[in-house]
Write an enzyme that holds these catalytic residues in place. Structure first.
Site, PDB file in Angstrom:
ATOM      1  CB  ALA A  97      -4.964   8.916  -5.833  1.00 38.16           C
ATOM      2  CB  SER A 131      -8.391  16.915  -8.692  1.00 41.65           C
ATOM      3  OG  SER A 131      -9.086  17.410  -7.563  1.00 41.65           O
ATOM      4  NE  ARG A 132     -15.323  17.018  -6.981  1.00 41.64           N
ATOM      5  CZ  ARG A 132     -16.186  16.804  -6.005  1.00 41.64           C
ATOM      6  NH1 ARG A 132     -17.460  17.096  -6.161  1.00 41.64           N
ATOM      7  NH2 ARG A 132     -15.772  16.304  -4.856  1.00 41.64           N
ATOM      8  CE  LYS A 187     -10.699  -1.595  -1.611  1.00 38.35           C
ATOM      9  NZ  LYS A 187      -9.547  -0.755  -1.799  1.00 38.35           N
ATOM     10  NE  ARG A 244     -12.062   7.610   2.058  1.00 39.61           N
ATOM     11  CZ  ARG A 244     -12.130   6.360   2.483  1.00 39.61           C
ATOM     12  NH1 ARG A 244     -13.290   5.739   2.557  1.00 39.61           N
ATOM     13  NH2 ARG A 244     -11.035   5.717   2.844  1.00 39.61           N
TER      14      ARG A 244
END
Length: 333
Positions: A16, A36-37, A97, A165
């Site tokens: 980002a 954002s959370r 992606k 991740r």
């Protein structure tokens, strides 16, 4: 004076940041909001990049009157539902992606975009890269003859914790969706949809995702041999070979600044086509062109290509037995 295109950013990670830095190189857009959370992370990101609005949810971003299009930079596992919410709220979307968990979700996302008359594109920057576009022209013009093979690899190495991740199944981790999507995309660019897909993988002993995957795509008159890994591997290079020559993409083959064209009848030639900024400028320009022309689909990254690549990734996952918790498979009408 042309009205600026107003971007919203969903997520505050490294990709980002680099995307926002590249948007700053363009004079026909503004980043007006980030979500954002974590309200704290959104506020810090907004302060760093002088973004007017820091929001704490995708719902708030979808409801904002200050945003025309949203860049979805969340992990693969968090592309599908946020993209649907944004499209249904009337936002255009550029989604990172791998586009979704699977091809079924991908089809649904594009169906919803068409239903709501919104632009939706996969953020596959490689397809927008100047050198790749020039390479595609050379192949189309027969500079290497009929394409007979694609050999490509994308490997990284390092001390990656299980929660990262890249290794986390809850975030749709694994080498395939994060790294393998690139050589698969380049094979698809050169050869299209394969007749058959075969694959083998070494699975992560701790998290169960694929740590290293080898893929073979069979075509009527060609074969693509591709690999990806986060436990080290061959150089990150791609060779597209034809009956009369080959094209070599060196080093970081998925963001090249040029390529080598080798002719079998003698000689080679270096082609240079530098990218701007970090390389994300070119996908942003493609988005801007489409929106200014009133198009709902990209010509450089068309929906059908995104769907076909996801179908190949689905087939690879089937061969290596990779499943994700929480993955959904929407029914198609």
């Amino acid at each position: 004076m042309v009205e600026p295109i107003r971007w919203g950013i969903l997520a505050t990670g490294g990709i980002a940041s680099t995307f926002v830095e590249d948007l700053a190189l363009l004079d026909d857009c503004r980043v007006t909001a980030v979500a954002s959370r974590s309200a704290e992370r959104a506020a810090a990101f907004a302060k760093k990049y002088d973004i007017p609005h820091a929001l704490d949810s995708v719902q708030a971003l979808a409801a904002s009157d200050e945003v025309d299009i949203v860049y979805v930079a969340t992990p693969h596992s968090h592309h599908y539902l946020p993209t649907l919410r944004l499209l249904e709220a009337g936002k255009h979307v550029l989604c990172e992606k791998a586009f979704a968990y699977n091809a079924a979700q991908t089809r649904t996302m594009f169906d919803v975009a068409r239903e709501h008359q919104r632009f939706l594109m996969e953020a596959m920057w490689t397809r927008c890269n100047p050198a790749i576009r020039e390479m595609r022209r050379a192949i189309k013009e027969g500079m290497i003859g009929e394409v007979v093979s694609v050999n490509g690899n994308f490997a990284i190495s390092g001390d990656i914790p299980p929660s990262h991740r890249l290794r986390n199944p809850e975030l749709a981790g694994g080498a395939l969706l994060d790294l393998g999507v690139y050589p698969v995309t380049l094979a698809h660019l050169a050869l299209g949809v394969p007749e058959s897909v075969s694959a083998e993988a070494v699975m992560d002993a701790v998290t169960g995702v694929d740590a290293q995957t080898a893929i073979t795509l069979k075509y009527p008159n060609a074969i693509a041999q591709l690999s990806c890994s986060y436990r080290g591997g061959a150089a990150n290079e791609v060779t597209i070979a034809g009956t009369e020559g080959r094209i070599e993409l060196h080093d970081y083959a998925y963001r090249p600044s040029g390529y080598t064209l080798v002719r079998y009848d003698g000689g080679s030639r270096e082609f240079e086509a530098p990218y701007v900024g970090h390389g994300y400028v070119h996908e942003a320009l493609e988005v801007h062109r489409a929106l200014r022309q009133g198009r709902l689909e990209s010509t450089l990254v068309p929906p059908q290509s995104t769907i076909e690549v996801m179908e190949i990734l689905d087939a690879v996952r089937e061969r290596i037995g990779l499943r994700y918790p929480g993955e959904t498979h929407p029914k198609q009408s």
